[in-house]
Design an enzyme around this catalytic site. Structure first.
Site, PDB file in Angstrom:
ATOM      1  N   LYS A  34      23.989 -21.121 -30.594  1.00  0.00           N
ATOM      2  CA  LYS A  34      25.260 -20.419 -30.371  1.00  0.00           C
ATOM      3  C   LYS A  34      25.434 -20.015 -28.900  1.00  0.00           C
ATOM      4  CE  LYS A  34      27.546 -16.173 -31.999  1.00  0.00           C
ATOM      5  NZ  LYS A  34      27.343 -14.959 -32.827  1.00  0.00           N
ATOM      6  N   GLU A  84      18.468 -13.177 -33.890  1.00  0.00           N
ATOM      7  CA  GLU A  84      18.461 -12.026 -32.995  1.00  0.00           C
ATOM      8  C   GLU A  84      17.021 -11.555 -33.014  1.00  0.00           C
ATOM      9  OE1 GLU A  84      20.744 -10.696 -31.047  1.00  0.00           O
ATOM     10  OE2 GLU A  84      22.256 -12.167 -31.633  1.00  0.00           O
ATOM     11  N   THR A 125       7.692 -14.119 -38.248  1.00  0.00           N
ATOM     12  CA  THR A 125       6.943 -13.255 -37.333  1.00  0.00           C
ATOM     13  C   THR A 125       5.915 -12.417 -38.086  1.00  0.00           C
ATOM     14  OG1 THR A 125       7.204 -11.229 -36.018  1.00  0.00           O
ATOM     15  CG2 THR A 125       8.970 -11.715 -37.531  1.00  0.00           C
ATOM     16  N   ASP A 126       4.849 -12.031 -37.389  1.00  0.00           N
ATOM     17  CA  ASP A 126       3.854 -11.133 -37.998  1.00  0.00           C
ATOM     18  C   ASP A 126       4.440  -9.743 -38.255  1.00  0.00           C
ATOM     19  OD1 ASP A 126       4.004 -10.214 -35.375  1.00  0.00           O
ATOM     20  OD2 ASP A 126       1.845 -10.272 -34.997  1.00  0.00           O
ATOM     21  N   GLU A 127       5.614  -9.473 -37.650  1.00  0.00           N
ATOM     22  CA  GLU A 127       6.203  -8.129 -37.818  1.00  0.00           C
ATOM     23  C   GLU A 127       6.644  -7.876 -39.250  1.00  0.00           C
ATOM     24  OE1 GLU A 127       8.648  -6.701 -34.593  1.00  0.00           O
ATOM     25  OE2 GLU A 127       7.743  -8.128 -33.196  1.00  0.00           O
ATOM     26  N   TYR A 153      15.024  -5.324 -37.254  1.00  0.00           N
ATOM     27  CA  TYR A 153      14.673  -6.722 -36.925  1.00  0.00           C
ATOM     28  C   TYR A 153      13.681  -7.289 -37.938  1.00  0.00           C
ATOM     29  CZ  TYR A 153      11.883 -10.458 -34.814  1.00  0.00           C
ATOM     30  OH  TYR A 153      11.173 -11.627 -34.607  1.00  0.00           O
ATOM     31  N   LYS A 157      14.020 -10.333 -40.799  1.00  0.00           N
ATOM     32  CA  LYS A 157      13.153 -11.530 -40.816  1.00  0.00           C
ATOM     33  C   LYS A 157      12.445 -11.636 -42.183  1.00  0.00           C
ATOM     34  CE  LYS A 157      12.363 -14.093 -37.905  1.00  0.00           C
ATOM     35  NZ  LYS A 157      13.056 -15.374 -37.542  1.00  0.00           N
ATOM     36  N   ASN A 183       4.647 -13.817 -28.559  1.00  0.00           N
ATOM     37  CA  ASN A 183       4.524 -14.939 -27.615  1.00  0.00           C
ATOM     38  C   ASN A 183       4.803 -14.474 -26.191  1.00  0.00           C
ATOM     39  OD1 ASN A 183       5.559 -18.017 -29.220  1.00  0.00           O
ATOM     40  ND2 ASN A 183       4.575 -16.263 -30.150  1.00  0.00           N
ATOM     41  N   PRO A 208       8.720   0.584 -17.239  1.00  0.00           N
ATOM     42  CA  PRO A 208       8.869   1.582 -18.305  1.00  0.00           C
ATOM     43  C   PRO A 208       7.967   1.313 -19.517  1.00  0.00           C
ATOM     44  CG  PRO A 208      10.698   0.014 -18.380  1.00  0.00           C
ATOM     45  CD  PRO A 208       9.799  -0.417 -17.261  1.00  0.00           C
ATOM     46  N   ASN A 252      -0.466  -2.183 -24.678  1.00  0.00           N
ATOM     47  CA  ASN A 252       0.627  -2.433 -23.726  1.00  0.00           C
ATOM     48  C   ASN A 252       0.210  -2.023 -22.320  1.00  0.00           C
ATOM     49  OD1 ASN A 252       2.184  -3.349 -25.820  1.00  0.00           O
ATOM     50  ND2 ASN A 252       3.212  -1.374 -26.154  1.00  0.00           N
ATOM     51  N   ARG A 274       9.606   4.206 -28.568  1.00  0.00           N
ATOM     52  CA  ARG A 274      10.547   3.493 -29.453  1.00  0.00           C
ATOM     53  C   ARG A 274      10.524   4.163 -30.832  1.00  0.00           C
ATOM     54  NH1 ARG A 274       9.120  -2.733 -30.282  1.00  0.00           N
ATOM     55  NH2 ARG A 274      10.491  -3.082 -28.490  1.00  0.00           N
TER      56      ARG A 274
HETATM   57  P1  NAD Z   1      15.314 -15.594 -28.322  1.00  0.00           P
HETATM   58  O1  NAD Z   1      16.099 -14.350 -28.544  1.00  0.00           O
HETATM   59  O2  NAD Z   1      14.750 -15.878 -26.983  1.00  0.00           O
HETATM   60  O3  NAD Z   1      16.222 -16.862 -28.706  1.00  0.00           O
HETATM   61  C1  NAD Z   1      17.037 -16.897 -29.831  1.00  0.00           C
HETATM   62  C2  NAD Z   1      17.985 -18.099 -29.704  1.00  0.00           C
HETATM   63  O4  NAD Z   1      18.786 -18.153 -30.887  1.00  0.00           O
HETATM   64  C3  NAD Z   1      18.953 -17.995 -28.532  1.00  0.00           C
HETATM   65  O5  NAD Z   1      19.029 -19.228 -27.851  1.00  0.00           O
HETATM   66  C4  NAD Z   1      20.290 -17.659 -29.181  1.00  0.00           C
HETATM   67  O6  NAD Z   1      21.416 -18.160 -28.463  1.00  0.00           O
HETATM   68  C5  NAD Z   1      20.130 -18.360 -30.523  1.00  0.00           C
HETATM   69  N1  NAD Z   1      20.995 -17.766 -31.567  1.00  0.00           N
HETATM   70  C6  NAD Z   1      21.147 -16.445 -31.858  1.00  0.00           C
HETATM   71  N2  NAD Z   1      22.039 -16.306 -32.848  1.00  0.00           N
HETATM   72  C7  NAD Z   1      22.434 -17.550 -33.204  1.00  0.00           C
HETATM   73  C8  NAD Z   1      23.340 -18.055 -34.172  1.00  0.00           C
HETATM   74  N3  NAD Z   1      24.023 -17.232 -34.973  1.00  0.00           N
HETATM   75  N4  NAD Z   1      23.505 -19.386 -34.275  1.00  0.00           N
HETATM   76  C9  NAD Z   1      22.833 -20.246 -33.460  1.00  0.00           C
HETATM   77  N5  NAD Z   1      21.980 -19.819 -32.507  1.00  0.00           N
HETATM   78  C10 NAD Z   1      21.785 -18.488 -32.388  1.00  0.00           C
HETATM   79  O7  NAD Z   1      14.183 -15.584 -29.444  1.00  0.00           O
HETATM   80  P2  NAD Z   1      12.672 -16.111 -29.377  1.00  0.00           P
HETATM   81  O8  NAD Z   1      11.829 -15.042 -28.819  1.00  0.00           O
HETATM   82  O9  NAD Z   1      12.655 -17.456 -28.791  1.00  0.00           O
HETATM   83  O10 NAD Z   1      12.349 -16.197 -30.934  1.00  0.00           O
HETATM   84  C11 NAD Z   1      12.650 -17.381 -31.665  1.00  0.00           C
HETATM   85  C12 NAD Z   1      12.241 -17.185 -33.107  1.00  0.00           C
HETATM   86  O11 NAD Z   1      10.840 -16.908 -33.169  1.00  0.00           O
HETATM   87  C13 NAD Z   1      12.937 -16.010 -33.791  1.00  0.00           C
HETATM   88  O12 NAD Z   1      13.249 -16.397 -35.108  1.00  0.00           O
HETATM   89  C14 NAD Z   1      11.901 -14.904 -33.789  1.00  0.00           C
HETATM   90  O13 NAD Z   1      12.062 -14.057 -34.889  1.00  0.00           O
HETATM   91  C15 NAD Z   1      10.608 -15.708 -33.891  1.00  0.00           C
HETATM   92  N6  NAD Z   1       9.412 -15.090 -33.295  1.00  0.00           N
HETATM   93  C16 NAD Z   1       9.439 -14.630 -32.016  1.00  0.00           C
HETATM   94  C17 NAD Z   1       8.275 -14.108 -31.443  1.00  0.00           C
HETATM   95  C18 NAD Z   1       8.261 -13.639 -30.007  1.00  0.00           C
HETATM   96  O14 NAD Z   1       7.236 -13.113 -29.560  1.00  0.00           O
HETATM   97  N7  NAD Z   1       9.321 -13.825 -29.223  1.00  0.00           N
HETATM   98  C19 NAD Z   1       7.097 -14.040 -32.196  1.00  0.00           C
HETATM   99  C20 NAD Z   1       7.103 -14.515 -33.524  1.00  0.00           C
HETATM  100  C21 NAD Z   1       8.270 -15.047 -34.048  1.00  0.00           C
HETATM  101  P1  TYD Z   2       8.537  -6.376 -27.135  1.00  0.00           P
HETATM  102  O1  TYD Z   2       8.292  -7.364 -26.041  1.00  0.00           O
HETATM  103  O2  TYD Z   2       9.913  -5.824 -27.308  1.00  0.00           O
HETATM  104  O3  TYD Z   2       8.031  -7.082 -28.479  1.00  0.00           O
HETATM  105  P2  TYD Z   2       7.814  -6.445 -29.971  1.00  0.00           P
HETATM  106  O4  TYD Z   2       8.431  -5.119 -30.044  1.00  0.00           O
HETATM  107  O5  TYD Z   2       8.518  -7.448 -30.836  1.00  0.00           O
HETATM  108  O6  TYD Z   2       6.332  -6.433 -30.173  1.00  0.00           O
HETATM  109  O7  TYD Z   2       7.546  -5.169 -26.958  1.00  0.00           O
HETATM  110  C1  TYD Z   2       6.152  -5.362 -26.923  1.00  0.00           C
HETATM  111  C2  TYD Z   2       5.491  -4.009 -26.833  1.00  0.00           C
HETATM  112  O8  TYD Z   2       5.814  -3.426 -25.566  1.00  0.00           O
HETATM  113  C3  TYD Z   2       5.982  -3.027 -27.885  1.00  0.00           C
HETATM  114  O9  TYD Z   2       4.887  -2.216 -28.296  1.00  0.00           O
HETATM  115  C4  TYD Z   2       7.001  -2.171 -27.148  1.00  0.00           C
HETATM  116  C5  TYD Z   2       6.480  -2.155 -25.724  1.00  0.00           C
HETATM  117  N1  TYD Z   2       7.500  -2.076 -24.655  1.00  0.00           N
HETATM  118  C6  TYD Z   2       7.385  -1.115 -23.645  1.00  0.00           C
HETATM  119  O10 TYD Z   2       6.427  -0.312 -23.621  1.00  0.00           O
HETATM  120  N2  TYD Z   2       8.342  -1.058 -22.677  1.00  0.00           N
HETATM  121  C7  TYD Z   2       9.416  -1.895 -22.660  1.00  0.00           C
HETATM  122  O11 TYD Z   2      10.285  -1.780 -21.756  1.00  0.00           O
HETATM  123  C8  TYD Z   2       9.524  -2.887 -23.685  1.00  0.00           C
HETATM  124  C9  TYD Z   2      10.671  -3.839 -23.715  1.00  0.00           C
HETATM  125  C10 TYD Z   2       8.536  -2.946 -24.663  1.00  0.00           C
END
Ligand code: NAD
Ligand code: TYD
Length: 337
Positions: A34, A84, A125-127, A153, A157, A183, A208, A252, A274
């Site tokens: 999107k 999201e 996700t592990d969350e 969130y 998921k 990741n 922060p 962190n 948070r």
């Molecule tokens: P991100 O926010 O970087 O990317 C999300 C992408 O999805 C964006 O390109 C956005 O434009 C697209 N998108 C959002 N809404 C959409 C819609 N309605 N239709 C089509 N596209 C849409 O996310 P990420 O960090 O790359 O995570 C990707 C996936 O992996 C997610 O499902 C997340 O839950 C999962 N995940 C992320 C992590 C992490 O550490 N980032 C860890 C485990 C799992």
């Molecule tokens: P984040 O990258 O948002 O991933 P998630 O909440 O999905 O694990 O945050 C990673 C950790 O870092 C989380 O414990 C929250 C903390 N954090 C901060 O301390 N400061 C920040 O500005 C952000 C964005 C996250």
């Protein structure tokens, strides 16, 4: 083989598109995205002219668009990264999280059912497991750990995961689910911990840290997540869930101090915690290791160096993101923290 990768303009999806096109030269890869604030075509620039790649702008919640893309493209495999993904944003406003992460997944599942897809893979996700206490380092998330979510969130998921499993049980849809830990790596949007701290340090802004910085995350270099998903698609058992993680737990504070040390600059500012902040995530990856022989290739010490170097080499990528709308976001989230 033709794959649709949803959310491929985001962080992990983008890395996965690059990974697939490099590894499987004969696969056709369609990125459907999107392009929300988190999607960035700049991340896919180098593959735009690849004949095996196509970008389609589309919203996974838009049933008509999704069904017509499936009719036109007839993919064998769908990998759903679209979501999201930021916990802090979900605390501000959960609605879009339910819309995209739950309803969007349902639309994709319906399209997969109609088109008798070979595999639908849900990137979870592990969350979804909630958190672990800080004083029990012996505990880890396994695939049997009950779902117990904390944030809007993670709740969205988890709802999507249950729906994916329901489509398998009820309609026999061939699905797999992976649940990965945090990741990091190239193309990571600078609202998340690691890229935010790198960008702020380089721009001489405070770093922060929420609460006391004692929360623990289990960090995985993004390419290792890509290799795990690739393996699940090719060798995983239909209907199964696979946890992905590499035993790289850090507080962190440790992560931020490492970034400061590597960059030689950066000043920590402890800010308000948070709401509902998960204490510790830690994956037990035995299943994917034993069944699919997957192991991560990059440990945290090596991966964080590579990541910092990438942000130093690709300033234009993140500097263009942190102008404009991002400034409003930053002010709202951190202004009075
Ligand atoms: P991100 O926010 O970087 O990317 C999300 C992408 O999805 C964006 O390109 C956005 O434009 C697209 N998108 C959002 N809404 C959409 C819609 N309605 N239709 C089509 N596209 C849409 O996310 P990420 O960090 O790359 O995570 C990707 C996936 O992996 C997610 O499902 C997340 O839950 C999962 N995940 C992320 C992590 C992490 O550490 N980032 C860890 C485990 C799992
Ligand atoms: P984040 O990258 O948002 O991933 P998630 O909440 O999905 O694990 O945050 C990673 C950790 O870092 C989380 O414990 C929250 C903390 N954090 C901060 O301390 N400061 C920040 O500005 C952000 C964005 C996250």
């Amino acid at each position: 083989m033709k794959l649709i990768v949803t959310g491929g303009a985001g962080f992990i999806g983008g890395n996965f598109v690059h990974y697939l096109l490099n590894k499987h030269k004969d696969y056709e890869v369609i990125c459907l995205d999107k392009l929300t604030y988190a999607g960035n075509l700049e991340s896919l620039k180098s593959v735009m002219s690849n004949q095996n790649f196509k970008f389609i702008r589309g919203d996974i919640t838009d049933r008509d668009t999704i069904f017509s893309v499936f009719t036109q493209e007839r993919p064998n495999i769908v990998v759903n990264f679209a979501a999201e993904s930021h916990v802090d944003r979900s605390i501000e406003d959960p609605s879009i999280f339910l819309q995209t992460n739950v309803i969007g997944t349902q639309v994709l599942l319906d399209a997969c059912r109609k088109h008798r897809i070979d595999r639908f893979h849900q990137v979870s996700t592990d969350e979804v497991y909630g958190d672990l206490p800080l004083d029990r380092p012996d505990l880890f998330f396994t695939e049997e750990t009950p779902i117990h979510t904390s944030s809007p969130y993670s709740a969205s998921k988890a709802a999507a995961d249950l729906l994916v499993q329901a489509y398998h049980r009820t309609y026999g849809l061939p699905i797999t689910i992976s649940r990965c830990s945090n990741n990091y790596g190239p193309y990571h949007f600078p609202e998340k911990l690691i890229p935010l701290m790198i960008a702020n340090a380089l721009n001489d802004k405070p770093l922060p840290v929420y609460g006391k910085g004692e929360n623990i995350r289990d960090w995985l270099y993004v390419e290792d997540h890509c290799s795990a998903i690739d393996l699940i698609l090719h060798k995983g058992t239909v209907g199964e869930i696979y946890n992905i993680g590499g035993h790289n737990e850090r507080t962190n504070l440790e992560v931020v101090q490492t970034i400061i040390r590597e960059l030689g600059k950066g000043k920590i500012q402890f800010v308000k915690d948070r709401a509902g902040h998960d204490l510790r995530y830690a994956i037990n990856p035995n299943k994917i290791h034993k069944e699919l022989n997957w192991l991560p290739a990059t440990n945290f010490d090596e991966g964080i160096k590579k990541t910092i170097q990438w942000y130093l080499d690709n300033r234009f990528w993140w500097e263009s993101i942190i102008s404009g709308e991002y400034q409003n976001y930053y002010e709202k989230m951190y202004g009075n923290r």
